[in-house]
Write an enzyme that holds these catalytic residues in place. Structure first.
Site, PDB file in Angstrom:
ATOM      1  N   LYS A  17      23.179  32.120  46.667  1.00 57.32           N
ATOM      2  CA  LYS A  17      23.316  33.043  45.513  1.00 57.32           C
ATOM      3  C   LYS A  17      22.462  32.627  44.328  1.00 57.32           C
ATOM      4  O   LYS A  17      22.073  31.465  44.188  1.00 57.32           O
ATOM      5  CB  LYS A  17      24.787  33.103  45.064  1.00 57.32           C
ATOM      6  CG  LYS A  17      25.413  31.772  44.605  1.00 57.32           C
ATOM      7  CD  LYS A  17      25.260  31.392  43.161  1.00 57.32           C
ATOM      8  CE  LYS A  17      25.998  30.107  42.805  1.00 57.32           C
ATOM      9  NZ  LYS A  17      25.560  29.503  41.527  1.00 57.32           N
ATOM     10  N   ALA A 109      28.822  28.485  50.148  1.00 59.45           N
ATOM     11  CA  ALA A 109      28.539  29.470  51.198  1.00 59.45           C
ATOM     12  C   ALA A 109      28.930  28.906  52.566  1.00 59.45           C
ATOM     13  O   ALA A 109      29.508  29.617  53.394  1.00 59.45           O
ATOM     14  CB  ALA A 109      27.056  29.842  51.181  1.00 59.45           C
ATOM     15  N   ASP A 141      33.215  28.770  43.552  1.00 59.31           N
ATOM     16  CA  ASP A 141      32.201  29.750  43.987  1.00 59.31           C
ATOM     17  C   ASP A 141      32.435  30.258  45.403  1.00 59.31           C
ATOM     18  O   ASP A 141      31.702  31.134  45.872  1.00 59.31           O
ATOM     19  CB  ASP A 141      30.797  29.111  43.959  1.00 59.31           C
ATOM     20  CG  ASP A 141      30.315  28.837  42.558  1.00 59.31           C
ATOM     21  OD1 ASP A 141      30.986  29.263  41.604  1.00 59.31           O
ATOM     22  OD2 ASP A 141      29.265  28.191  42.426  1.00 59.31           O
TER      23      ASP A 141
HETATM   24  O1  C5P Z   1      35.183  24.390  41.517  1.00 63.80           O
HETATM   25  P1  C5P Z   1      34.072  23.434  41.798  1.00 63.80           P
HETATM   26  O2  C5P Z   1      34.504  22.295  42.667  1.00 63.80           O
HETATM   27  O3  C5P Z   1      32.846  24.103  42.323  1.00 63.80           O
HETATM   28  O4  C5P Z   1      33.670  22.839  40.385  1.00 63.80           O
HETATM   29  C1  C5P Z   1      32.973  21.627  40.235  1.00 63.80           C
HETATM   30  C2  C5P Z   1      33.182  21.121  38.801  1.00 63.80           C
HETATM   31  O5  C5P Z   1      32.529  22.004  37.880  1.00 63.80           O
HETATM   32  C3  C5P Z   1      34.625  21.106  38.368  1.00 63.80           C
HETATM   33  O6  C5P Z   1      35.223  19.879  38.680  1.00 63.80           O
HETATM   34  C4  C5P Z   1      34.527  21.316  36.864  1.00 63.80           C
HETATM   35  O7  C5P Z   1      34.227  20.108  36.230  1.00 63.80           O
HETATM   36  C5  C5P Z   1      33.330  22.203  36.712  1.00 63.80           C
HETATM   37  N1  C5P Z   1      33.655  23.640  36.585  1.00 63.80           N
HETATM   38  C6  C5P Z   1      34.168  24.120  35.396  1.00 63.80           C
HETATM   39  N2  C5P Z   1      34.466  25.460  35.266  1.00 63.80           N
HETATM   40  C7  C5P Z   1      34.234  26.307  36.295  1.00 63.80           C
HETATM   41  C8  C5P Z   1      33.703  25.831  37.514  1.00 63.80           C
HETATM   42  C9  C5P Z   1      33.425  24.491  37.617  1.00 63.80           C
HETATM   43  O8  C5P Z   1      34.380  23.369  34.448  1.00 63.80           O
HETATM   44  N3  C5P Z   1      34.501  27.599  36.139  1.00 63.80           N
END
Ligand code: C5P
Length: 290
Positions: A17, A109, A141
């Site tokens: 993406k 993905a 995501d």
């Molecule tokens: O959800 P994911 O594991 O992809 O997110 C990785 C890191 O990115 C999270 O631990 C957080 O620190 C940050 N993040 C955030 N707000 C979001 C998505 C991610 O602060 N909406």
């Protein structure tokens, strides 16, 4: 996401993406950020195959992704297995083509592909809301990739509202040889209380035209300054792409990939021969996935 096969074996192309628009609208008590983002599925993807096996196993081919249990594919597979309380296994092969730590959602993905493929391989027929509930536990995501195409994502990214179909878009991606860590970029992000909140209205009104020049003014990424702060080498990469790209350039998500909208696939391939851009990273022509 392109999935073929049945309980004898499943093949998936886990497409990646770009974030065409990303505004941060708040910070939550759990540390995550609330966002409003237009996600767009592009045809650059990893290949995954799933075959019936007595236990779960993962072989990773290509660079950049962790092997075995540390890979989000294994986390997704174990999550499905524990949710449905099955002892069924699968032999999974992941061929990595999407750069990691690149803001292209490659790992997310792959995780969504794993949910959909095991649902098919193990004959589960899980309803879409159940798949979304599992996706949200794997990362912010992952939900988008259950839907794909173009969608407006809110919450921490996991609430996905598909947008109407529009003509295909074309881009040249510039993936520099260094990754950026999403958590680092969010940590460096600071709210500018004086900055007016941006909305994707202009972008959404211009998507139906499918023209890169029309798109340019609507592209926005609130995380861009934090990505540049997390990785100062990205400053030079983005500046060159903005100067050389015919309709500008933006960082996707938390980086480190920069994308340039172009008028056609041929235009992307022609721009990919530019010596200055080539010296800054891997150049990848990409188009809307479908
Ligand atoms: O959800 P994911 O594991 O992809 O997110 C990785 C890191 O990115 C999270 O631990 C957080 O620190 C940050 N993040 C955030 N707000 C979001 C998505 C991610 O602060 N909406």
């Amino acid at each position: 996401m392109l999935l073929t096969g049945d309980s004898r074996g499943v093949t998936v192309r886990a497409t990646s993406k770009l974030n065409l628009f990303l505004e941060i609208t708040g910070k939550r008590a759990d540390g995550y950020h609330e966002l409003e983002s237009v996600f767009h599925e592009i045809d650059l993807g990893d290949n995954l195959t799933f075959e019936p096996a007595p236990a779960l196993s993962l072989e990773v081919r290509g660079d950049g992704a962790p092997a075995g249990e540390d890979n989000i594919v294994m986390k997704a597979a174990r999550l499905v297995a524990s949710e449905i309380k099955t002892s069924a296994g699968a032999r999974i092969i992941l061929e990595k083509r999407v750069p990691s730590g690149a803001g292209l959602g490659g790992g997310s993905a792959d995780a969504a592909a794993t949910l959909l493929a095991l649902d098919r391989l193990w004959n589960l027929s899980l309803p879409l809301p159940s798949l979304h509930a599992l996706a949200a536990r794997l990362g912010s995501d992952v939900n988008f990739f259950l839907e794909g195409r173009t969608a407006l994502c809110t919450g921490r990214g996991e609430i996905v509202a598909p947008l109407p179909p529009h003509p295909p878009l074309h881009f040249l991606l510039l993936a520099p040889p260094f990754p950026t860590l999403t958590a680092d970029v969010y940590r460096l992000f600071t709210f500018d209380l004086k900055a007016p909140r941006r909305v994707p209205t202009l972008l959404l009104s211009r998507l139906p035209a499918g023209e890169p020049t029309a798109l340019e003014g609507g592209l926005f990424n609130r995380l861009e300054p934090a990505a540049l702060a997390a990785e100062p080498r990205l400053v030079r990469v983005l500046a060159a792409a903005q100067r050389i790209g015919p309709s500008g350039a933006r960082v996707t998500g938390s980086g480190s990939t920069v994308y340039m909208p172009v008028s056609s696939r041929t235009a992307a391939e022609k721009l990919a021969t530019d010596p200055e851009l080539s010296s800054l990273g891997r150049l990848i022509p990409a188009s809307s996935a479908r």
